[in-house]
Design a protein around this motif. Structure first.
Motif, PDB file in Angstrom:
ATOM      1  N   ALA A  70       0.833  -1.201   0.000  1.00  0.00           N
ATOM      2  CA  ALA A  70       0.000   0.000   0.000  1.00  0.00           C
ATOM      3  C   ALA A  70       0.870   1.253   0.000  1.00  0.00           C
ATOM      4  O   ALA A  70       2.072   1.210   0.305  1.00  0.00           O
ATOM      5  CB  ALA A  70      -0.904   0.000   1.228  1.00  0.00           C
ATOM      6  N   TYR A  77      -4.631   8.093  -2.380  1.00  0.00           N
ATOM      7  CA  TYR A  77      -4.819   7.440  -3.675  1.00  0.00           C
ATOM      8  C   TYR A  77      -5.447   8.372  -4.708  1.00  0.00           C
ATOM      9  O   TYR A  77      -5.988   7.912  -5.713  1.00  0.00           O
ATOM     10  CB  TYR A  77      -5.677   6.183  -3.506  1.00  0.00           C
ATOM     11  CG  TYR A  77      -4.885   5.006  -2.985  1.00  0.00           C
ATOM     12  CD1 TYR A  77      -4.381   4.041  -3.847  1.00  0.00           C
ATOM     13  CD2 TYR A  77      -4.618   4.876  -1.625  1.00  0.00           C
ATOM     14  CE1 TYR A  77      -3.641   2.971  -3.370  1.00  0.00           C
ATOM     15  CE2 TYR A  77      -3.881   3.805  -1.148  1.00  0.00           C
ATOM     16  CZ  TYR A  77      -3.393   2.854  -2.024  1.00  0.00           C
ATOM     17  OH  TYR A  77      -2.644   1.799  -1.547  1.00  0.00           O
ATOM     18  N   GLY A 200      -5.434  -1.510  -1.143  1.00  0.00           N
ATOM     19  CA  GLY A 200      -5.761  -0.228  -1.756  1.00  0.00           C
ATOM     20  C   GLY A 200      -7.209  -0.112  -2.195  1.00  0.00           C
ATOM     21  O   GLY A 200      -7.609   0.931  -2.737  1.00  0.00           O
TER      22      GLY A 200
END
Length: 277
Positions: A70, A77, A200
């Motif tokens: 991650a 993100y 994620g």
């Protein structure tokens, strides 16, 4: 076999080290392959051999998916402000300047963002995210959450048993493939594990609520291809994509689902090679 590269990415609290797993094969002009949310680089396995005959192919596990860890603390993100420059830094770490890019779903949206920033020299986007209405986005995210919940809830012996039959593979992957029976048992098990282990997944969905591609990609060859049996992002979204990117070539993929590389590898590979020629 996957290789991992680590590199620095700027954040609001200073540089952070990001590690990305990838697989590289073939020779020719570089081609970056980007998978969708919850998937992994092996989504491209059906087309890798064809593409590698003419391109230097780099299939990536996006951060928090597949075998890539991650993102570290300090990085979100966010697709435009973090993931796009991160992929540019990844290419720089490999010594690759402006590769061609092909992406599916989330990866298609990322490929278009890379194109807008002129970090790549052509874009092939297969059922890219970001051209939905709010209702369509809610539906797609609901389906993705349900798929993730099912992957987490199913015991592995059940996943393995289902994967051994075409009907079972349809239960596990029929949402994203029009022809799930063509997927091998091992591949179905591996992508179910990838979905359940995707750290994620939720952070990407969280930023995806506001994800929309609203600009153009001028000066680059762009192809947008959509499976006519896409059950996650209906192909009418391709018309919106064409209106947003007027010079893009819009291609219909007959009898293909949301992840068309499995349903018609030859057609998908030819579209990518034509766009990147």
């Amino acid at each position: 076999m996957a290789t991992t590269v680590s590199f620095a990415v700027d954040s609001a609290v200073g540089p952070r080290t990001v590690s990305v797993a990838y697989e590289r094969s073939g020779s020719g002009e570089p081609l970056l392959l980007l998978h969708g949310i919850g998937h992994h680089r092996q989504a491209w396995a059906p087309v890798l051999r064809i593409l590698a005959a003419e391109r230097d192919v780099i299939a990536v596990d996006l951060p928090g998916f597949g075998t890539s860890p991650a993102l570290p603390d300090g990085l979100t993100y966010d697709l435009r402000t973090v993931m796009t420059p991160l992929l540019g830094a990844f290419c720089e770490a490999l010594g690759v300047r402006r590769p061609h890019a092909a992406g599916n779903s989330l990866g298609g949206l990322l490929a278009l963002e890379l194109g807008r920033e002129k970090l790549v020299r052509s874009v092939t986007a297969l059922s890219p995210a970001g051209f939905w209405t709010e209702g369509e986005r809610r539906y797609a995210f609901g389906v993705l959450r349900a798929m993730r919940g099912a992957a987490l809830a199913m015991p592995m012996p059940l996943v393995e048993r289902l994967s051994r039959s075409a009907a079972g593979r349809s239960v596990l992957t029929g949402t994203i493939y029009a022809r799930p029976g063509r997927r091998s048992a091992d591949a179905v098990v591996a992508e179910t594990v990838a979905l359940r282990n995707a750290t994620g997944f939720h952070p990407t969905l969280a930023v995806g609520r506001g994800a929309a591609f609203t600009g153009d990609v001028p000066g680059l060859p762009v192809t947008i291809a959509w499976g006519d049996r896409d059950r996650l992002l209906p192909r009418r979204q391709g018309i919106r994509a064409k209106h947003t990117i007027p010079d893009a070539r819009l291609v219909r993929l007959p009898n293909c689902g949301h992840v068309p590389m499995n349903d018609d590898p030859a057609a998908v590979a030819r579209i990518i090679l034509d766009t990147s020629s």
